[in-house]
Motif scaffolding. Structure first.
Motif, PDB file in Angstrom:
ATOM      1  N   ARG A  71       5.489   2.965  -5.433  1.00 20.86           N
ATOM      2  CA  ARG A  71       4.933   3.972  -6.340  1.00 20.86           C
ATOM      3  C   ARG A  71       3.733   4.707  -5.726  1.00 20.86           C
ATOM      4  O   ARG A  71       2.934   4.132  -4.996  1.00 20.86           O
ATOM      5  N   ALA A  72       3.633   5.984  -6.107  1.00 25.38           N
ATOM      6  CA  ALA A  72       2.565   6.834  -5.574  1.00 25.38           C
ATOM      7  C   ALA A  72       1.170   6.330  -5.974  1.00 25.38           C
ATOM      8  O   ALA A  72       0.204   6.536  -5.237  1.00 25.38           O
ATOM      9  N   VAL A  73       1.060   5.653  -7.113  1.00 26.82           N
ATOM     10  CA  VAL A  73      -0.268   5.190  -7.540  1.00 26.82           C
ATOM     11  C   VAL A  73      -0.847   4.152  -6.582  1.00 26.82           C
ATOM     12  O   VAL A  73      -2.047   3.879  -6.608  1.00 26.82           O
ATOM     13  N   LEU A  74      -0.002   3.587  -5.742  1.00 28.64           N
ATOM     14  CA  LEU A  74      -0.484   2.573  -4.804  1.00 28.64           C
ATOM     15  C   LEU A  74      -0.719   3.152  -3.412  1.00 28.64           C
ATOM     16  O   LEU A  74      -1.042   2.427  -2.469  1.00 28.64           O
ATOM     17  N   ALA A  75      -0.545   4.472  -3.303  1.00 27.76           N
ATOM     18  CA  ALA A  75      -0.602   5.123  -1.990  1.00 27.76           C
ATOM     19  C   ALA A  75      -1.908   4.839  -1.258  1.00 27.76           C
ATOM     20  O   ALA A  75      -1.918   4.601  -0.057  1.00 27.76           O
TER      21      ALA A  75
ATOM     22  N   ASP B 151       2.765   9.778  -0.077  1.00 24.04           N
ATOM     23  CA  ASP B 151       2.516   9.305  -1.448  1.00 24.04           C
ATOM     24  C   ASP B 151       3.428   8.150  -1.835  1.00 24.04           C
ATOM     25  O   ASP B 151       3.035   7.277  -2.583  1.00 24.04           O
ATOM     26  N   VAL B 152       4.647   8.208  -1.357  1.00 19.83           N
ATOM     27  CA  VAL B 152       5.586   7.135  -1.671  1.00 19.83           C
ATOM     28  C   VAL B 152       6.206   6.658  -0.366  1.00 19.83           C
ATOM     29  O   VAL B 152       6.188   7.372   0.627  1.00 19.83           O
ATOM     30  N   TRP B 153       6.748   5.443  -0.420  1.00 17.98           N
ATOM     31  CA  TRP B 153       7.380   4.893   0.783  1.00 17.98           C
ATOM     32  C   TRP B 153       8.714   4.278   0.432  1.00 17.98           C
ATOM     33  O   TRP B 153       8.840   3.634  -0.615  1.00 17.98           O
ATOM     34  N   GLN B 154       9.662   4.485   1.312  1.00 16.31           N
ATOM     35  CA  GLN B 154      10.934   3.802   1.178  1.00 16.31           C
ATOM     36  C   GLN B 154      10.667   2.299   1.249  1.00 16.31           C
ATOM     37  O   GLN B 154      10.047   1.816   2.186  1.00 16.31           O
TER      38      GLN B 154
ATOM     39  N   VAL C   6      -3.741  -6.740  -7.618  1.00 16.63           N
ATOM     40  CA  VAL C   6      -3.672  -7.346  -6.282  1.00 16.63           C
ATOM     41  C   VAL C   6      -2.219  -7.639  -5.924  1.00 16.63           C
ATOM     42  O   VAL C   6      -1.740  -7.319  -4.830  1.00 16.63           O
ATOM     43  N   LYS C   7      -1.495  -8.197  -6.884  1.00  9.87           N
ATOM     44  CA  LYS C   7      -0.082  -8.524  -6.641  1.00  9.87           C
ATOM     45  C   LYS C   7       0.728  -7.257  -6.351  1.00  9.87           C
ATOM     46  O   LYS C   7       1.552  -7.230  -5.427  1.00  9.87           O
ATOM     47  N   ASP C   8       0.487  -6.201  -7.136  1.00 12.82           N
ATOM     48  CA  ASP C   8       1.213  -4.942  -6.927  1.00 12.82           C
ATOM     49  C   ASP C   8       0.966  -4.378  -5.533  1.00 12.82           C
ATOM     50  O   ASP C   8       1.891  -3.912  -4.860  1.00 12.82           O
ATOM     51  N   ILE C   9      -0.296  -4.428  -5.120  1.00 14.59           N
ATOM     52  CA  ILE C   9      -0.625  -3.873  -3.802  1.00 14.59           C
ATOM     53  C   ILE C   9       0.032  -4.699  -2.702  1.00 14.59           C
ATOM     54  O   ILE C   9       0.576  -4.163  -1.732  1.00 14.59           O
ATOM     55  N   VAL C  10       0.028  -6.014  -2.886  1.00 10.08           N
ATOM     56  CA  VAL C  10       0.678  -6.887  -1.897  1.00 10.08           C
ATOM     57  C   VAL C  10       2.177  -6.593  -1.828  1.00 10.08           C
ATOM     58  O   VAL C  10       2.752  -6.424  -0.744  1.00 10.08           O
ATOM     59  N   GLU C  11       2.805  -6.484  -2.987  1.00  8.59           N
ATOM     60  CA  GLU C  11       4.242  -6.202  -3.003  1.00  8.59           C
ATOM     61  C   GLU C  11       4.534  -4.839  -2.374  1.00  8.59           C
ATOM     62  O   GLU C  11       5.445  -4.690  -1.561  1.00  8.59           O
ATOM     63  N   ALA C  12       3.734  -3.839  -2.763  1.00  8.41           N
ATOM     64  CA  ALA C  12       3.922  -2.488  -2.231  1.00  8.41           C
ATOM     65  C   ALA C  12       3.805  -2.488  -0.712  1.00  8.41           C
ATOM     66  O   ALA C  12       4.631  -1.896  -0.008  1.00  8.41           O
ATOM     67  N   ALA C  13       2.808  -3.179  -0.219  1.00  7.87           N
ATOM     68  CA  ALA C  13       2.573  -3.183   1.229  1.00  7.87           C
ATOM     69  C   ALA C  13       3.716  -3.887   1.967  1.00  7.87           C
ATOM     70  O   ALA C  13       4.214  -3.389   2.980  1.00  7.87           O
ATOM     71  N   LEU C  14       4.152  -5.024   1.447  1.00 13.10           N
ATOM     72  CA  LEU C  14       5.220  -5.769   2.120  1.00 13.10           C
ATOM     73  C   LEU C  14       6.522  -4.968   2.147  1.00 13.10           C
ATOM     74  O   LEU C  14       7.244  -4.966   3.146  1.00 13.10           O
ATOM     75  N   LEU C  15       6.806  -4.260   1.053  1.00  7.79           N
ATOM     76  CA  LEU C  15       8.052  -3.495   1.006  1.00  7.79           C
ATOM     77  C   LEU C  15       7.954  -2.191   1.786  1.00  7.79           C
ATOM     78  O   LEU C  15       8.929  -1.727   2.368  1.00  7.79           O
ATOM     79  N   ALA C  16       6.762  -1.602   1.797  1.00 11.46           N
ATOM     80  CA  ALA C  16       6.602  -0.356   2.557  1.00 11.46           C
ATOM     81  C   ALA C  16       6.606  -0.647   4.050  1.00 11.46           C
ATOM     82  O   ALA C  16       7.136   0.130   4.843  1.00 11.46           O
ATOM     83  N   ALA C  17       6.011  -1.764   4.433  1.00 12.02           N
ATOM     84  CA  ALA C  17       5.924  -2.095   5.856  1.00 12.02           C
ATOM     85  C   ALA C  17       7.298  -2.454   6.412  1.00 12.02           C
ATOM     86  O   ALA C  17       7.637  -2.078   7.525  1.00 12.02           O
ATOM     87  N   GLY C  18       8.093  -3.180   5.632  1.00 15.44           N
ATOM     88  CA  GLY C  18       9.402  -3.590   6.114  1.00 15.44           C
ATOM     89  C   GLY C  18       9.308  -4.591   7.249  1.00 15.44           C
ATOM     90  O   GLY C  18      10.239  -4.749   8.033  1.00 15.44           O
ATOM     91  N   ARG C  19       8.156  -5.216   7.391  1.00 14.96           N
ATOM     92  CA  ARG C  19       7.970  -6.229   8.434  1.00 14.96           C
ATOM     93  C   ARG C  19       6.982  -7.259   7.887  1.00 14.96           C
ATOM     94  O   ARG C  19       6.294  -6.988   6.897  1.00 14.96           O
ATOM     95  N   PRO C  20       6.885  -8.417   8.531  1.00 15.76           N
ATOM     96  CA  PRO C  20       5.962  -9.426   8.000  1.00 15.76           C
ATOM     97  C   PRO C  20       4.511  -8.966   8.131  1.00 15.76           C
ATOM     98  O   PRO C  20       4.142  -8.283   9.085  1.00 15.76           O
TER      99      PRO C  20
END
Lengths: 224, 283, 224
Positions: A71-75, B151-154, C6-20
């Motif tokens: 989500r964009a809010v976490l950008a 803003d968004v990421w796959q 905190v959990k949302d940011i962690v999840e967002a980062a792990l899924l956006a990174a696509g790597r450990p």
């Protein structure tokens, strides 16, 4: 195959693929005897979207299919994963892109006509390299110039499903509404202070004209 | 934002750099908003953009441009640009000429009868300004869309090793038959065919029998027939064997009259029995 | 910053990174004044792992940190993402296949005779790999060339019980007219027919319902 399993496979595929997937692409993941019909697939996608309602991710339909995105809010936090800042595009590039998106098919000369300046070759090259535009034909005029249109990648990049989802284009105001200017009327040295000038237009633009200006949004972008 | 602007897309900017030039050099009566310097540094996207800026900064209605005033301001900016030795795109000078022309037409007294009909000299300029403004706004709107990678990421999850599997192509029976038709036509086989009855099942059975005897061993003649196939099946097998014998692909051995017959793959040796029959006539 | 964020940011980062990502890498995503302590981060990861208990994905700690991965039980579906679209078969391949079907047993040289051009080894290999043809013997001439015939898989693929169901050469001349009666035209071959070898082709030929399809099948010229 039960609905929960269909949903799990859809979620797994969308996350494993790392790119948008169409309904067809999702469908062929199932062997023939267990293949859900399009309605079941849709339902699975709907359920996923609901599952994500309170999460860091969301399901989004873009040009080349469905994608799960952060989500964009976490950008502002996610951005810190990368050292490089996201690319900023110049106004020249964005305006050229906008003209191609809203007026496609359009030639380079036609873009230059609206913008009033020539377009550098590097802008067209950047748009091509990013695969946001493609040549969709040639105008039947001398020189047969290329006409440009947008691609699915353009839609994907800007997170929209189709051109219909582009921001609406402002409507052209009626040129007949030009306020007649008295001859010699502005020959008096003007250079008024900024503050004074700011008040004048309000009185000039009252009544009908004002509402015209406010409603100046078309329901959809001009496309062919 | 201090983000770097992609340098490859900035080539057309006409006023891109102004460094260390004091504002006091500007003409006194030039309309300069407080943040003018900043705008100067941002540069304009061309004469239409500059004109729009002049109009918007004074909060003028685009449909009611005081042409003389705007023209003078425009010319003053152009002069400043020249003074600062900035390379000026030709389009700016073309616009200057256009403005001057409009201004002079505005000054011409109009015959009273024509006042209503004659188009406003500003009309074309206003049309172009409005048209440009639409797309300028559209560009800003597009820029504001949530963008992938900004803003968004796959989202992606690890799915182990990717084993790429190449699938076999699909072929329809019709494609196959059309191919055969073509090749036969090329070979002009249609002209030379004999009208004889040879069900394709015989050809298929010939393959089956041949495959069976490829082990090089002798096979009991009668064992090649499967009574469960019925009379037609037995006939098909028999015809296949006859054809194979004729083509010497099969060898038939019989120790003595009425003894069991054996078959094996042909070996190029003389046929051991006198296969002195007429050509099989399948009809 | 609350635990959910905190959990949302962690999840967002792990899924956006696509790597450990390591705990440290996760930690620096937060600005100093909002940075959770390692304990809070651990807790967020634990919560994520629990959230995924009934989902298609799972949180896993690997050598280089934490990563979100697709559950192994879904691998067989996800793997189909990487299946490459097949290329269409060449005309040469189809003609070769057709000649083997109609003229079996036939050697490569004989096929080349009819087609007037040589056949590439890759064509024969493709047909073998596909298990549509097999070597049924060797012609008794110098070099003892292999003779080819069709296989059961060939019949299954094209949904026919025996080669008798193929049109005769005479019918081929008018192939478009007979198309509706046979399972042609389908891009995808029909389901394999039951395994019945040679089951009474004669009755088919005389049966009334099938008369359309089977008429004209009798004269079958194939030899020279």
């Amino acid at each position: 195959m039960n609905q929960k399993k269909v949903k799990d496979i859809v979620e797994a595929a969308l996350l494993a693929a790392g790119r948008p997937l169409t309904l067809d692409q999702l469908s062929v993941l199932f062997s023939e005897d267990e293949r859900p019909d399009p309605q079941q697939l849709r339902k699975a996608l709907d359920q996923l979207a609901k599952d994500y309602a309170d999460r860091a991710i969301e399901l989004k339909e873009v040009g080349s299919g469905f994608r799960i995105q952060v989500r964009a809010v976490l950008a502002m936090w996610v951005q810190r994963l990368w050292e490089e800042r996201p690319t900023r595009y110049s106004r020249a590039l964005l305006e050229t892109m906008a003209l191609i998106a809203y007026r496609q098919p359009i030639t380079r000369a036609e873009i230059e006509d609206v913008r009033g300046v020539s377009i550098s070759t590097s802008i067209m090259k950047t748009l091509h390299d990013r695969e946001w535009i493609r040549i969709v034909g040639h105008r039947d005029v001398p020189g047969r110039p290329a006409m440009y249109g947008t691609t699915k990648q353009f839609l994907d990049y800007f997170g929209i499903k189709s051109l219909d989802e582009l921001p609406t284009l402002a409507e052209l105001r009626d040129i007949d509404a030009i306020t007649p200017e008295l001859p010699f009327g502005d020959d008096v040295p003007p250079a008024p202070a900024a503050v004074e000038m700011m008040e004048e237009p309000a009185t000039l633009r009252h009544g009908e004209e004002e509402s015209d200006a406010d409603e100046g949004k078309t329901p959809s972008p001009t496309r062919h | 934002m201090t983000d770097p602007i992609d340098p490859t897309v900035q080539a057309e900017m006409p006023f891109a750099i102004i460094q260390g030039e004091p504002l006091s050099q500007l003409p006194r009566d030039l309309y300069i908003p407080p943040d003018a310097l900043e705008v100067f540094l941002e540069a304009f996207e061309g004469p239409l953009d500059l004109l729009l800026y002049l109009i918007k900064r004074q909060n003028l209605d685009i449909l009611d441009i005081p042409i003389a005033q705007i023209t003078r301001q425009y010319m003053e900016y152009i002069e400043v640009m020249k003074e600062l030795r900035l390379e000026l795109a030709a389009e700016y000078l073309v616009m200057a000429a256009m403005l001057a022309e409009i201004k002079s037409r505005m000054l011409l007294p109009k015959p009273p009868s024509d006042v209503a009909e004659e188009a406003d000299p500003r009309a074309e300029l206003i049309r172009r300004l409005m048209e440009y403004e639409r797309y300028k706004q559209a560009a800003e709107d597009i820029d504001a869309l949530p963008r992938e990678g900004r803003d968004v990421w796959q989202a992606s999850a690890d799915a182990g090793e990717r084993k790429v599997v190449r699938l076999a192509a699909e072929v329809s029976l019709k494609e196959l038959l059309l191919a055969f038709k073509d090749v036969l036509q090329r070979a002009e086989m249609f002209q030379t065919h004999h009208v004889q009855r040879e069900p394709l099942s015989v050809r298929q059975r010939m393959s089956d029998v041949l495959a069976l005897v490829q082990d090089g061993e002798f096979h009991d003649f009668s064992a090649l027939f499967d009574p469960s196939e019925g009379r037609v099946g037995v006939v098909v097998t028999f015809l296949a064997i006859l054809e194979l014998l004729k083509e010497q692909l099969l060898e038939l051995v019989q120790a003595e009259p009425y003894a069991p017959m054996h078959l094996r793959a042909g070996r190029g040796e003389p046929v051991e029995i006198d296969f002195n029959q007429p050509e099989p006539d399948f009809s």
